[in-house]
Motif scaffolding. Structure first.
Motif, PDB file in Angstrom:
ATOM      1  N   SER A  24       0.839  -1.196   0.000  1.00 26.68           N
ATOM      2  CA  SER A  24       0.000   0.000   0.000  1.00 26.68           C
ATOM      3  C   SER A  24       0.871   1.242   0.000  1.00 26.68           C
ATOM      4  O   SER A  24       2.048   1.181   0.292  1.00 26.68           O
ATOM      5  N   LYS A  36      -4.462   5.906  -0.673  1.00 24.35           N
ATOM      6  CA  LYS A  36      -5.353   5.821  -1.819  1.00 24.35           C
ATOM      7  C   LYS A  36      -5.871   4.404  -1.981  1.00 24.35           C
ATOM      8  O   LYS A  36      -5.192   3.456  -1.664  1.00 24.35           O
ATOM      9  N   ILE A  37      -7.103   4.270  -2.475  1.00 26.23           N
ATOM     10  CA  ILE A  37      -7.617   2.960  -2.825  1.00 26.23           C
ATOM     11  C   ILE A  37      -6.946   2.567  -4.123  1.00 26.23           C
ATOM     12  O   ILE A  37      -6.865   3.353  -5.062  1.00 26.23           O
ATOM     13  N   LEU A  38      -6.445   1.362  -4.169  1.00 25.39           N
ATOM     14  CA  LEU A  38      -5.619   0.932  -5.279  1.00 25.39           C
ATOM     15  C   LEU A  38      -6.396   0.064  -6.254  1.00 25.39           C
ATOM     16  O   LEU A  38      -7.300  -0.644  -5.869  1.00 25.39           O
ATOM     17  N   SER A  39      -6.012   0.115  -7.504  1.00 32.36           N
ATOM     18  CA  SER A  39      -6.558  -0.765  -8.522  1.00 32.36           C
ATOM     19  C   SER A  39      -5.458  -1.723  -8.936  1.00 32.36           C
ATOM     20  O   SER A  39      -4.337  -1.321  -9.178  1.00 32.36           O
ATOM     21  N   GLU A  79      -9.215   1.445   3.847  1.00 35.53           N
ATOM     22  CA  GLU A  79      -8.032   0.605   3.623  1.00 35.53           C
ATOM     23  C   GLU A  79      -8.405  -0.881   3.687  1.00 35.53           C
ATOM     24  O   GLU A  79      -7.853  -1.696   2.954  1.00 35.53           O
ATOM     25  N   GLN A  82      -9.827  -1.610   0.460  1.00 39.20           N
ATOM     26  CA  GLN A  82      -8.697  -1.699  -0.477  1.00 39.20           C
ATOM     27  C   GLN A  82      -8.057  -3.078  -0.397  1.00 39.20           C
ATOM     28  O   GLN A  82      -7.802  -3.715  -1.422  1.00 39.20           O
ATOM     29  N   ASN A  83      -7.795  -3.565   0.812  1.00 37.50           N
ATOM     30  CA  ASN A  83      -7.198  -4.888   0.989  1.00 37.50           C
ATOM     31  C   ASN A  83      -8.083  -5.975   0.395  1.00 37.50           C
ATOM     32  O   ASN A  83      -7.585  -6.924  -0.214  1.00 37.50           O
ATOM     33  N   PHE A  92     -11.340  -1.071  -8.505  1.00 33.36           N
ATOM     34  CA  PHE A  92     -12.440  -0.327  -7.895  1.00 33.36           C
ATOM     35  C   PHE A  92     -13.561  -0.104  -8.907  1.00 33.36           C
ATOM     36  O   PHE A  92     -14.735  -0.198  -8.568  1.00 33.36           O
TER      37      PHE A  92
END
Length: 183
Positions: A24, A36-39, A79, A82-83, A92
């Motif tokens: 992350s 940040k939310i990840l792709s 988060e 996100q995980n 996303f």
């Protein structure tokens, strides 16, 4: 610790991060620590920090006088989402009703990942699960308010049924002792 080779920039200017060496990204912006939310790209195995605007959401919370603890909780709850997306290898933008259903199941399980990517040790209460779902719903509402595209409507994020807390009543003998006791 990751090295500089773990981070790359693509042609559009988005940051690419190798998930295996750096799960992350956290960036300090002002008072709020932002994640940040990840792709995740299923082809390359990299994570793209794209146009998700989580830092804008947290800044919005801060400018609307939310407490630092509340902002921290929103960030931590997102988060966890996100995980979850990283674990199921989904972007996303690909979130749908089934993903939300699976996310609820993920939150109720003991083998979910915490914000620090550790395995959860105990089952979350329905109140904690609802807080996490509410954080996601608020984030989706923010995206709509800011005219960003959302993969699902915030109304699709349904809360779970909560257990009722029954009032605790004293035993008859305890009440009698209390009444008969000298003042």
């Amino acid at each position: 610790m990751s090295n500089v080779n773990d981070i790359n920039t693509d042609a559009s200017g988005d940051i690419q991060v190798d998930v295996k060496t750096m799960p992350s990204i956290s960036v300090a912006t002002g008072v709020v620590k932002v994640s940040k939310i990840l792709s995740t790209s299923p082809v390359t195995g990299t994570v793209s920090v794209g146009n998700i605007n989580l830092d804008d959401f947290l800044l919005n919370l801060q400018t609307n006088n939310y407490s630092q603890e509340t902002i921290y909780n929103y960030e931590r709850d997102l988060e966890v989402f996100q995980n979850f997306l990283i674990e199921i290898n989904k972007n996303f933008e690909e979130v749908d009703k089934k993903t939300l259903l699976n996310y609820k199941a993920y939150l109720t399980s003991r083998d979910r990942r915490t914000p620090t990517s550790a395995i959860g040790k105990k089952k979350l209460s329905s109140f904690s699960i609802n807080r996490m779902l509410s954080s996601l719903r608020s984030y989706l509402k923010f995206l709509i308010d800011m005219d960003y595209k959302t993969p699902v409507s915030p109304e699709m994020v349904k809360l779970v049924k909560t257990e009722r807390k029954h009032p605790r009543v004293s035993e008859f003998e305890e009440i009698v002792k209390l009444i008969e006791s000298p003042m």
